[in-house]
Design a protein around this motif. Structure first.
Motif, PDB file in Angstrom:
ATOM      1  N   LEU A   3       0.833  -1.185   0.000  1.00 47.24           N
ATOM      2  CA  LEU A   3       0.000   0.000   0.000  1.00 47.24           C
ATOM      3  C   LEU A   3       0.878   1.249   0.000  1.00 47.24           C
ATOM      4  O   LEU A   3       1.884   1.298   0.709  1.00 47.24           O
ATOM      5  CB  LEU A   3      -0.911   0.038   1.223  1.00 47.24           C
ATOM      6  CG  LEU A   3      -1.872  -1.137   1.401  1.00 47.24           C
ATOM      7  CD1 LEU A   3      -1.248  -2.244   2.237  1.00 47.24           C
ATOM      8  CD2 LEU A   3      -3.153  -0.666   2.056  1.00 47.24           C
ATOM      9  N   GLN A   4       0.479   2.240  -0.780  1.00 48.05           N
ATOM     10  CA  GLN A   4       1.218   3.496  -0.885  1.00 48.05           C
ATOM     11  C   GLN A   4       0.235   4.649  -0.760  1.00 48.05           C
ATOM     12  O   GLN A   4      -0.549   4.887  -1.666  1.00 48.05           O
ATOM     13  CB  GLN A   4       1.960   3.574  -2.220  1.00 48.05           C
ATOM     14  CG  GLN A   4       2.746   4.854  -2.429  1.00 48.05           C
ATOM     15  CD  GLN A   4       4.058   4.830  -1.696  1.00 48.05           C
ATOM     16  OE1 GLN A   4       4.678   3.787  -1.520  1.00 48.05           O
ATOM     17  NE2 GLN A   4       4.487   5.989  -1.235  1.00 48.05           N
ATOM     18  N   ALA A   5       0.314   5.360   0.362  1.00 41.02           N
ATOM     19  CA  ALA A   5      -0.579   6.494   0.601  1.00 41.02           C
ATOM     20  C   ALA A   5       0.069   7.783   0.102  1.00 41.02           C
ATOM     21  O   ALA A   5       1.296   7.939   0.150  1.00 41.02           O
ATOM     22  CB  ALA A   5      -0.890   6.605   2.082  1.00 41.02           C
ATOM     23  N   SER A   6      -0.765   8.694  -0.356  1.00 43.29           N
ATOM     24  CA  SER A   6      -0.290   9.995  -0.826  1.00 43.29           C
ATOM     25  C   SER A   6      -1.401  11.028  -0.680  1.00 43.29           C
ATOM     26  O   SER A   6      -2.546  10.679  -0.377  1.00 43.29           O
ATOM     27  CB  SER A   6       0.153   9.904  -2.289  1.00 43.29           C
ATOM     28  OG  SER A   6      -0.931   9.528  -3.118  1.00 43.29           O
ATOM     29  N   GLY A   7      -1.044  12.292  -0.907  1.00 41.07           N
ATOM     30  CA  GLY A   7      -2.049  13.340  -0.909  1.00 41.07           C
ATOM     31  C   GLY A   7      -2.068  14.228   0.315  1.00 41.07           C
ATOM     32  O   GLY A   7      -2.842  15.183   0.379  1.00 41.07           O
ATOM     33  N   GLY A   8      -1.241  13.915   1.286  1.00 42.70           N
ATOM     34  CA  GLY A   8      -1.186  14.755   2.471  1.00 42.70           C
ATOM     35  C   GLY A   8      -0.558  16.106   2.176  1.00 42.70           C
ATOM     36  O   GLY A   8      -0.021  16.343   1.096  1.00 42.70           O
ATOM     37  N   GLY A   9      -0.635  16.991   3.157  1.00 43.39           N
ATOM     38  CA  GLY A   9      -0.049  18.309   2.981  1.00 43.39           C
ATOM     39  C   GLY A   9      -0.474  19.248   4.081  1.00 43.39           C
ATOM     40  O   GLY A   9      -1.033  18.827   5.103  1.00 43.39           O
ATOM     41  N   LEU A  19      -6.888  12.222   0.205  1.00 46.84           N
ATOM     42  CA  LEU A  19      -5.838  11.220   0.311  1.00 46.84           C
ATOM     43  C   LEU A  19      -6.125  10.075  -0.647  1.00 46.84           C
ATOM     44  O   LEU A  19      -7.278   9.712  -0.860  1.00 46.84           O
ATOM     45  CB  LEU A  19      -5.741  10.700   1.735  1.00 46.84           C
ATOM     46  CG  LEU A  19      -5.526  11.736   2.838  1.00 46.84           C
ATOM     47  CD1 LEU A  19      -5.352  11.025   4.176  1.00 46.84           C
ATOM     48  CD2 LEU A  19      -4.347  12.631   2.538  1.00 46.84           C
ATOM     49  N   SER A  20      -5.058   9.524  -1.193  1.00 46.18           N
ATOM     50  CA  SER A  20      -5.165   8.381  -2.081  1.00 46.18           C
ATOM     51  C   SER A  20      -4.282   7.252  -1.558  1.00 46.18           C
ATOM     52  O   SER A  20      -3.254   7.503  -0.914  1.00 46.18           O
ATOM     53  CB  SER A  20      -4.714   8.744  -3.500  1.00 46.18           C
ATOM     54  OG  SER A  20      -5.508   9.771  -4.047  1.00 46.18           O
ATOM     55  N   GLY A 110      -4.145  -6.230   8.492  1.00 44.08           N
ATOM     56  CA  GLY A 110      -2.858  -6.920   8.465  1.00 44.08           C
ATOM     57  C   GLY A 110      -1.811  -6.278   7.590  1.00 44.08           C
ATOM     58  O   GLY A 110      -0.628  -6.598   7.709  1.00 44.08           O
ATOM     59  N   SER A 111      -2.216  -5.367   6.714  1.00 47.91           N
ATOM     60  CA  SER A 111      -1.263  -4.730   5.809  1.00 47.91           C
ATOM     61  C   SER A 111      -1.425  -3.222   5.907  1.00 47.91           C
ATOM     62  O   SER A 111      -2.550  -2.718   5.911  1.00 47.91           O
ATOM     63  CB  SER A 111      -1.514  -5.187   4.367  1.00 47.91           C
ATOM     64  OG  SER A 111      -1.339  -6.589   4.248  1.00 47.91           O
ATOM     65  N   TRP A 112      -0.274  -2.532   5.933  1.00 49.93           N
ATOM     66  CA  TRP A 112      -0.290  -1.089   6.161  1.00 49.93           C
ATOM     67  C   TRP A 112       0.611  -0.382   5.159  1.00 49.93           C
ATOM     68  O   TRP A 112       1.660  -0.902   4.777  1.00 49.93           O
ATOM     69  CB  TRP A 112       0.210  -0.784   7.573  1.00 49.93           C
ATOM     70  CG  TRP A 112      -0.715  -1.283   8.637  1.00 49.93           C
ATOM     71  CD1 TRP A 112      -0.805  -2.560   9.108  1.00 49.93           C
ATOM     72  CD2 TRP A 112      -1.695  -0.519   9.339  1.00 49.93           C
ATOM     73  NE1 TRP A 112      -1.792  -2.642  10.063  1.00 49.93           N
ATOM     74  CE2 TRP A 112      -2.352  -1.399  10.236  1.00 49.93           C
ATOM     75  CE3 TRP A 112      -2.086   0.820   9.307  1.00 49.93           C
ATOM     76  CZ2 TRP A 112      -3.378  -0.977  11.083  1.00 49.93           C
ATOM     77  CZ3 TRP A 112      -3.096   1.244  10.158  1.00 49.93           C
ATOM     78  CH2 TRP A 112      -3.727   0.351  11.026  1.00 49.93           C
ATOM     79  N   GLY A 113       0.202   0.844   4.800  1.00 47.03           N
ATOM     80  CA  GLY A 113       1.057   1.711   4.010  1.00 47.03           C
ATOM     81  C   GLY A 113       1.978   2.505   4.909  1.00 47.03           C
ATOM     82  O   GLY A 113       1.947   2.389   6.140  1.00 47.03           O
ATOM     83  N   GLN A 114       2.770   3.386   4.297  1.00 49.52           N
ATOM     84  CA  GLN A 114       3.805   4.091   5.046  1.00 49.52           C
ATOM     85  C   GLN A 114       3.319   5.370   5.717  1.00 49.52           C
ATOM     86  O   GLN A 114       4.019   5.910   6.551  1.00 49.52           O
ATOM     87  CB  GLN A 114       4.974   4.455   4.110  1.00 49.52           C
ATOM     88  CG  GLN A 114       4.824   5.758   3.342  1.00 49.52           C
ATOM     89  CD  GLN A 114       3.739   5.721   2.280  1.00 49.52           C
ATOM     90  OE1 GLN A 114       3.107   4.704   2.022  1.00 49.52           O
ATOM     91  NE2 GLN A 114       3.509   6.875   1.664  1.00 49.52           N
ATOM     92  N   GLY A 115       2.140   5.850   5.387  1.00 42.91           N
ATOM     93  CA  GLY A 115       1.600   7.048   6.006  1.00 42.91           C
ATOM     94  C   GLY A 115       1.882   8.310   5.230  1.00 42.91           C
ATOM     95  O   GLY A 115       2.907   8.428   4.546  1.00 42.91           O
TER      96      GLY A 115
END
Length: 122
Positions: A3-9, A19-20, A110-115
């Motif tokens: 998982l890859q999170a993005s869109g913060g700011g 957020l995506s 059970g699975s997480w992105g990096q934040g």
């Protein structure tokens, strides 16, 4: 699954962010998806979750009416639209995948992105 999170700011209070989370590895539609957040000095907390087909959405009381979770199974993406942001929404936001329908605790995922960091200024 990865998982890859993005869109913060950085955004002013009252503003919006989307957020995506891009998911790869296994069949995306197999997983229920969720968003959690962790503010400095606080425990990670549940924000929102969505079922495999997009039905069955869940929200923490603190974000209900302001945040909207959605998913696009054709693109292997999950989104969190955040409106009317408040300074107390400032946190690192994590996307996560679960095989537990209706799961809303950290242990259900059970699975997480990096934040991705969200900072709301007053």
């Amino acid at each position: 699954v990865q998982l890859q999170a993005s869109g913060g700011g950085l955004v002013q209070a009252g503003g919006s962010l989307r957020l995506s989370c891009a998911v790869s590895g296994r069949t995306f539609s197999y997983y229920n998806m969720g968003w959690f957040r962790q503010a400095p000095g606080k425990e990670r907390e549940f924000v929102s979750a969505i079922g495999r087909s997009g039905g069955g959405t869940y929200y923490a009381d603190s974000v209900k009416g302001r945040f909207t979770i959605s998913r696009d199974n054709a693109k292997n993406m999950v989104y969190l639209q955040m409106n009317s942001l408040k300074p107390e929404d400032t946190a690192v936001y994590y996307c996560a995948a679960s095989t537990t329908y209706g799961g809303r605790t950290i242990g259900d995922f059970g699975s997480w992105g990096q934040g991705t960091q969200v900072t709301v200024s007053s």
